[in-house]
Design an enzyme around this catalytic site. Structure first.
Site, PDB file in Angstrom:
ATOM      1  N   ARG A   1      54.499  58.746  36.093  1.00 42.80           N
ATOM      2  CA  ARG A   1      53.088  59.021  35.741  1.00 42.80           C
ATOM      3  C   ARG A   1      52.173  58.435  36.821  1.00 42.80           C
ATOM      4  NH1 ARG A   1      55.848  60.965  32.961  1.00 42.80           N
ATOM      5  NH2 ARG A   1      55.167  62.588  34.351  1.00 42.80           N
TER       6      ARG A   1
ATOM      7  N   HIS B   1      43.554  51.749  25.599  1.00 44.36           N
ATOM      8  CA  HIS B   1      45.028  51.796  25.589  1.00 44.36           C
ATOM      9  C   HIS B   1      45.635  51.300  26.898  1.00 44.36           C
ATOM     10  CE1 HIS B   1      45.060  55.008  22.143  1.00 44.36           C
ATOM     11  NE2 HIS B   1      44.789  53.796  21.722  1.00 44.36           N
TER      12      HIS B   1
HETATM   13  P1  NAD Z   1      46.432  64.353  22.408  1.00 42.20           P
HETATM   14  O1  NAD Z   1      47.326  64.828  23.491  1.00 42.20           O
HETATM   15  O2  NAD Z   1      47.020  63.967  21.102  1.00 42.20           O
HETATM   16  O3  NAD Z   1      45.358  65.496  22.130  1.00 42.20           O
HETATM   17  C1  NAD Z   1      44.711  66.160  23.170  1.00 42.20           C
HETATM   18  C2  NAD Z   1      43.563  66.964  22.600  1.00 42.20           C
HETATM   19  O4  NAD Z   1      42.843  67.511  23.683  1.00 42.20           O
HETATM   20  C3  NAD Z   1      44.012  68.114  21.689  1.00 42.20           C
HETATM   21  O5  NAD Z   1      43.250  68.072  20.491  1.00 42.20           O
HETATM   22  C4  NAD Z   1      43.685  69.368  22.522  1.00 42.20           C
HETATM   23  O6  NAD Z   1      43.260  70.463  21.715  1.00 42.20           O
HETATM   24  C5  NAD Z   1      42.548  68.872  23.397  1.00 42.20           C
HETATM   25  N1  NAD Z   1      42.453  69.561  24.700  1.00 42.20           N
HETATM   26  C6  NAD Z   1      43.454  70.024  25.487  1.00 42.20           C
HETATM   27  N2  NAD Z   1      42.962  70.559  26.608  1.00 42.20           N
HETATM   28  C7  NAD Z   1      41.608  70.427  26.543  1.00 42.20           C
HETATM   29  C8  NAD Z   1      40.523  70.788  27.401  1.00 42.20           C
HETATM   30  N3  NAD Z   1      40.742  71.386  28.579  1.00 42.20           N
HETATM   31  N4  NAD Z   1      39.259  70.515  27.009  1.00 42.20           N
HETATM   32  C9  NAD Z   1      39.006  69.915  25.799  1.00 42.20           C
HETATM   33  N5  NAD Z   1      40.005  69.552  24.940  1.00 42.20           N
HETATM   34  C10 NAD Z   1      41.274  69.795  25.315  1.00 42.20           C
HETATM   35  O7  NAD Z   1      45.577  63.192  23.038  1.00 42.20           O
HETATM   36  P2  NAD Z   1      44.949  61.881  22.434  1.00 42.20           P
HETATM   37  O8  NAD Z   1      44.212  62.213  21.174  1.00 42.20           O
HETATM   38  O9  NAD Z   1      44.224  61.257  23.562  1.00 42.20           O
HETATM   39  O10 NAD Z   1      46.195  60.940  22.022  1.00 42.20           O
HETATM   40  C11 NAD Z   1      47.331  60.842  22.859  1.00 42.20           C
HETATM   41  C12 NAD Z   1      47.751  59.432  23.281  1.00 42.20           C
HETATM   42  O11 NAD Z   1      48.626  59.599  24.417  1.00 42.20           O
HETATM   43  C13 NAD Z   1      46.620  58.579  23.779  1.00 42.20           C
HETATM   44  O12 NAD Z   1      46.732  57.355  23.151  1.00 42.20           O
HETATM   45  C14 NAD Z   1      46.814  58.382  25.284  1.00 42.20           C
HETATM   46  O13 NAD Z   1      46.879  57.011  25.638  1.00 42.20           O
HETATM   47  C15 NAD Z   1      48.158  58.968  25.591  1.00 42.20           C
HETATM   48  N6  NAD Z   1      48.072  59.973  26.708  1.00 42.20           N
HETATM   49  C16 NAD Z   1      47.289  59.713  27.800  1.00 42.20           C
HETATM   50  C17 NAD Z   1      47.172  60.650  28.832  1.00 42.20           C
HETATM   51  C18 NAD Z   1      46.275  60.336  30.017  1.00 42.20           C
HETATM   52  O14 NAD Z   1      46.010  59.170  30.297  1.00 42.20           O
HETATM   53  N7  NAD Z   1      45.753  61.343  30.745  1.00 42.20           N
HETATM   54  C19 NAD Z   1      47.873  61.851  28.752  1.00 42.20           C
HETATM   55  C20 NAD Z   1      48.687  62.087  27.627  1.00 42.20           C
HETATM   56  C21 NAD Z   1      48.770  61.145  26.598  1.00 42.20           C
END
Ligand code: NAD
Length: 225
Positions: free
Chosen positions: A57, A111
């Site tokens: 990552r 987080h």
């Molecule tokens: P999640 O993956 O559970 O949900 C993502 C949400 O984003 C969904 O509801 C989806 O419909 C929406 N989404 C997807 N593409 C989108 C877009 N282009 N525009 C607007 N909305 C969009 O994410 P979460 O609720 O943040 O929980 C996941 C956990 O996993 C978090 O605690 C996080 O720490 C971790 N995580 C982090 C990353 C990162 O740092 N980028 C990535 C994946 C997971």
């Protein structure tokens, strides 16, 4: 006109930068079950697998990922809003550094952060851009079952805000998923911005459906003086 704004972001805001979300892929995070890579038990059971997951990552984040228009506009909005006397706090569940790179200032990574590591014995935290396999250092990440960071500061800001906006978060992961109830109880206006209806949609006053890069700019530009 709002005076105090709290924004909560989740994996969806970074999706258009090329980072995989978590619920969007059948509950897998970049092909892994959360139980296998994001819990203290997983780290005890198989530290090498967990370290390798975060090494990958981290490498991806440093090599080919950039802030998108949603990250950039939130940072620009914060500057203008605070110059005009408003208070703005950005709380992210994301472990990537895209909000910081975009220029956000008042930012809490509840987080933890992929580009930091923590010593398993002393608890010391330091910047980290390299692989961690085979060291005493673990990623400075809050795993499932661990306590998120700066919760008191977050709760205080939500209690006092008059607008709470959640962007790109599925509403499955607590305590962040419960922030909207607190905001509702303290009478702020609550808005959800998401690509689709989420588990939490019915708990918000207002829902905006669309990709974050477009919806965030559209919504926040209307709040500028
Ligand atoms: P999640 O993956 O559970 O949900 C993502 C949400 O984003 C969904 O509801 C989806 O419909 C929406 N989404 C997807 N593409 C989108 C877009 N282009 N525009 C607007 N909305 C969009 O994410 P979460 O609720 O943040 O929980 C996941 C956990 O996993 C978090 O605690 C996080 O720490 C971790 N995580 C982090 C990353 C990162 O740092 N980028 C990535 C994946 C997971």
């Amino acid at each position: 006109m709002y005076k105090k704004i709290v924004v909560l972001t989740g994996a969806g805001i970074s999706a258009e930068s090329g980072l995989g979300t978590f619920r969007g892929q059948g509950g897998l995070w970049e092909g892994h079950r959360v139980e296998d890579v994001a819990t203290p038990q997983a780290f005890e059971r198989d530290p090498a697998l967990v370290q390798e997951f975060y090494n990958a990552r981290r490498k991806q984040l440093l090599e080919d990922v950039h802030p998108n228009d949603a990250h950039l506009f939130l940072a620009e909005f914060e500057d203008t809003f605070t110059e005009n006397g408003g208070e703005f706090l950005l709380v992210t569940q994301n472990i990537d550094d895209l909000h910081s790179r975009a220029g956000s200032h008042n930012l809490i990574h509840m987080h933890g952060e992929l580009l930091k590591s923590r010593c398993s014995t002393s608890g010391k935290i330091r910047e980290c851009q390299q692989d961690l396999t085979g060291t005493d250092w673990r990623p400075h990440i809050v795993w499932f079952g661990e306590m998120p960071l700066e919760m008191e500061r977050i709760y205080r800001a939500i209690e006092q805000c008059d607008l709470f906006v959640a962007i790109g978060t599925s509403g499955h992961v607590y305590p962040a998923a419960g922030f909207v109830e607190l905001a509702m109880n303290t009478c702020s206006h609550t808005v959800e911005i998401n690509l689709e209806t989420s588990a939490a949609s019915s708990r918000f006053h207002e829902q905006i459906i669309g990709p974050a890069t477009v919806s965030v700019t559209d919504y926040f530009s209307k709040l500028l003086p």
